[in-house]
Design a protein around this motif. Structure first.
Motif, PDB file in Angstrom:
ATOM      1  N   LEU A   1       0.815  -1.221   0.000  1.00 20.02           N
ATOM      2  CA  LEU A   1       0.000   0.000   0.000  1.00 20.02           C
ATOM      3  C   LEU A   1       0.844   1.265   0.000  1.00 20.02           C
ATOM      4  O   LEU A   1       0.546   2.229  -0.718  1.00 20.02           O
ATOM      5  CB  LEU A   1      -0.910   0.027   1.230  1.00 20.02           C
ATOM      6  CG  LEU A   1      -2.224  -0.733   1.155  1.00 20.02           C
ATOM      7  CD1 LEU A   1      -2.883  -0.738   2.517  1.00 20.02           C
ATOM      8  CD2 LEU A   1      -3.151  -0.115   0.139  1.00 20.02           C
TER       9      LEU A   1
ATOM     10  N   THR B   1      -5.465   0.802  -4.696  1.00 16.25           N
ATOM     11  CA  THR B   1      -4.009   0.639  -4.672  1.00 16.25           C
ATOM     12  C   THR B   1      -3.628  -0.796  -4.332  1.00 16.25           C
ATOM     13  O   THR B   1      -2.698  -1.364  -4.917  1.00 16.25           O
ATOM     14  CB  THR B   1      -3.395   1.587  -3.632  1.00 16.25           C
ATOM     15  OG1 THR B   1      -3.783   2.929  -3.932  1.00 16.25           O
ATOM     16  CG2 THR B   1      -1.877   1.506  -3.640  1.00 16.25           C
TER      17      THR B   1
ATOM     18  N   LYS C   1      -4.082  -3.214  -7.259  1.00 12.68           N
ATOM     19  CA  LYS C   1      -3.083  -3.050  -8.318  1.00 12.68           C
ATOM     20  C   LYS C   1      -1.737  -3.643  -7.906  1.00 12.68           C
ATOM     21  O   LYS C   1      -0.961  -4.078  -8.764  1.00 12.68           O
ATOM     22  CB  LYS C   1      -2.904  -1.559  -8.635  1.00 12.68           C
ATOM     23  CG  LYS C   1      -4.091  -0.929  -9.335  1.00 12.68           C
ATOM     24  CD  LYS C   1      -3.813   0.536  -9.595  1.00 12.68           C
ATOM     25  CE  LYS C   1      -5.008   1.209 -10.275  1.00 12.68           C
ATOM     26  NZ  LYS C   1      -4.748   2.658 -10.524  1.00 12.68           N
TER      27      LYS C   1
ATOM     28  N   ASP D   1      -1.426   6.523  -3.139  1.00  8.11           N
ATOM     29  CA  ASP D   1      -0.348   6.296  -2.169  1.00  8.11           C
ATOM     30  C   ASP D   1       0.142   7.607  -1.576  1.00  8.11           C
ATOM     31  O   ASP D   1       0.287   7.765  -0.362  1.00  8.11           O
ATOM     32  CB  ASP D   1       0.831   5.585  -2.845  1.00  8.11           C
ATOM     33  CG  ASP D   1       0.497   4.133  -3.151  1.00  8.11           C
ATOM     34  OD1 ASP D   1      -0.570   3.684  -2.696  1.00  8.11           O
ATOM     35  OD2 ASP D   1       1.285   3.473  -3.836  1.00  8.11           O
TER      36      ASP D   1
END
Length: 416
Positions: free
Chosen positions: A27, A89, A92, A324
Motif C-alpha cells: 500500500l 491501490t 493493483k 499512495d
C-alpha cells in the motif's frame, strides 16, 4: 467496521492477525515503515509492539471520521472514500507471499560443566573521558538573615514540629492501650468462665492435673497463663503512654511575634518554590513538544504538505492515481495538527503556572505588609501555630472528652 475488517484481512497475507511492514509495502511502498510506526504509535492508541493490529487500523479510520465531522463534513463518507482509494491501490499491487512471523526458539537449559579456572588477565586500565555535566538551572537566592530573632523563630518552628509528632505518638499509644485493655477484659471473662479466680495459682492447677480433673486443670492453666500475659501487655503499654506524655510536655513552643513571622514566611516560601518548580517542569515539557512539532512539520513538508493543504483535497486525491501519495500526505497532515494542538495546550498550562507564581509573589508581599502593620496581639491570634493547636485541643476536649478520663482502664491485680 466490517469493511475495515475485510480490508485488514486482505492486507494480512500470512494470516498472522497483524500487519507487518512487509505487508504494508503493498500500500505505502517505501513509506510503509513510517506508516506502521504511526498506526502502532501511542498517539493512535497503539501499543508500540512493531506490528499493526485490527484495533489500531480501526482507530486510524475513526480519527479520520472524527476530524472530518469536526470540520462540519460527512466523516463516514470520508472514511469510505479513503478505503476505496486504498483498496484500488491494494488491488493493483502484486500479491507476494509473506512468511508468518518466526517463533522464538525454545532455549534448552545449559549443561553444567566443571568450571575451568583461568589465570586472571591483567588489563590495562581504561581511562574514561570526564562526563560533561548539564548546566544547572540557577536557583533563586533566598536571603535569610542570621540573627537572634531568626534563630529563635527557627527553634520555635522545630519545636512545633516535634510537639505535633509527640502528640501523634501519645494518641497512637492511647489507642493501642485501649485495644489491649479490651483484649484483657475478654481474656479475663474467658478465664472466669473456665473457673479461674484471682486466687487461682499455677501450683494448685498443676497438682489438680495429676488427678481425675486433668482436662479441666489443663484448660484452667491455659486461661490463667493467657490472663497473666494480657495483664503484662497492658502494664507495658501504660508505661509507654506515660513516657510519651512526659516527652510531649517537655517540648516548649514559644508563642511570639518572631515565630509567627517565621512560620508565615516559610509557608509562603514553600508555596512559591513549588509554584516555580511547576513552571520549570511545564516549560521543559513545552520545549519537548515544540521540538517534536518541528520534526513532524519537517516530515509533513517533505511529504508535500503545506499550510494550505486540506484533508478534503487529499481525500479526493486518494481516489485517483496518486492514492499512495495522498494517504501519506493525509497522515502527515493529521500528525501535524495533533502536534500543534499539544503545543497550544501545554502553552496554556505554562501560562496558568506562571500566573500562579505571580499570585504567590503578590500574596507574599501583601501578607508581609499586613504582618508589619498589625499589632502582635492580632498576628498571634491569626496565625500562631500554638494558638491554633491549643484552640483545636480545647474544642476537641469539650466535644469529645478524653476516653482516659471517661472510662479509665481498670488496673488488674498483680498476678501471683
Amino acid at each position: 467496521e466490517e469493511e475495515i475488517k475485510k480490508f485488514f484481512n486482505d492486507i494480512d497475507v500470512n494470516g498472522s492477525g497483524s500487519l507487518e511492514v512487509v505487508e504494508l509495502k503493498r500500500l505505502f511502498g517505501k513509506n510503509a515503515e513510517t506508516v506502521a510506526a504511526e498506526l502502532d504509535g501511542i498517539g493512535n492508541g497503539g501499543n508500540g509492539d512493531g506490528v499493526v493490529s485490527l484495533d489500531e487500523l480501526q482507530s486510524f479510520f475513526n480519527n479520520i471520521k472524527a476530524n472530518t465531522d469536526a470540520a462540519g463534513k460527512d466523516g463516514e463518507a470520508a472514511v469510505k472514500k479513503a478505503l476505496k482509494g486504498l483498496r484500488v491501490t491494494l488491488e493493483k499491487a502484486p500479491k507476494e507471499e509473506v512468511p508468518p512471523p518466526a517463533e522464538a526458539p525454545v532455549e534448552e537449559a545449559p549443561k553444567e560443566e566443571a568450571p575451568v579456572e583461568e589465570a586472571p588477565k591483567e588489563e590495562a586500565p581504561v581511562e574514561e573521558a570526564p562526563k560533561e555535566e548539564a548546566p544547572k538551572a540557577e536557583e533563586e537566592v533566598v536571603d535569610i538573615p542570621d540573627n537572634e530573632e531568626t534563630n529563635k523563630a527557627a527553634l520555635g518552628l522545630q519545636n512545633l514540629k516535634r510537639k505535633k509528632d509527640a502528640k501523634a505518638k501519645v494518641d497512637a499509644k492511647r489507642a493501642e492501650l485501649q485495644a489491649l485493655a479490651d483484649e484483657e477484659k475478654k481474656i479475663e471473662a474467658e478465664a472466669e468462665a473456665a473457673g479461674v479466680t484471682d486466687q487461682t495459682t499455677e501450683a494448685e492447677l498443676e497438682e489438680m492435673a495429676s488427678g481425675p480433673e486433668a482436662d479441666k486443670a489443663a484448660t484452667m492453666l491455659q486461661s490463667l497463663q493467657r490472663k497473666k500475659e494480657a495483664i503484662k501487655k497492658v502494664e507495658a503499654k501504660k508505661a509507654e503512654l506515660a513516657a510519651a506524655k512526659e516527652e510531649e510536655e517537655k517540648i516548649d513552643i514559644p508563642d511570639n511575634e518572631e515565630t509567627n513571622k517565621a512560620a508565615l514566611g516559610l509557608q509562603n516560601l514553600k508555596r512559591k518554590k513549588d509554584a516555580k518548580a511547576k513552571v520549570d517542569a511545564k516549560r521543559a515539557e513545552l520545549q519537548a513538544l515544540a521540538d517534536e512539532e518541528k520534526k513532524i512539520e519537517a516530515e509533513a513538508e517533505a511529504a508535500g504538505v503545506t499550510d494550505q493543504t486540506t484533508e478534503a483535497e487529499l481525500e479526493e486525491m486518494a481516489s485517483g492515481p496518486e492514492a499512495d501519495k495522498a494517504a501519506t500526505m493525509l497522515q502527515s497532515l493529521q500528525r501535524k495538527k495533533e502536534a500543534i494542538k499539544r503545543v497550544e495546550a501545554k502553552k496554556a498550562e505554562l501560562a496558568a503556572a506562571e500566573q500562579e507564581v505571580t499570585k504567590e509573589e503578590t500574596t507574599e508581599t501583601t501578607e508581609t505588609t499586613e504582618t508589619t502593620e498589625k499589632p502582635p496581639e492580632d498576628l498571634a491570634s491569626a496565625v500562631s501555630p500554638r494558638a491554633q493547636i491549643a484552640a483545636a485541643k480545647e474544642l476537641d476536649e469539650k466535644l469529645n472528652p478524653p476516653t482516659e478520663d471517661e472510662a479509665p482502664v481498670a488496673e488488674a491485680p498483680p498476678a501471683e
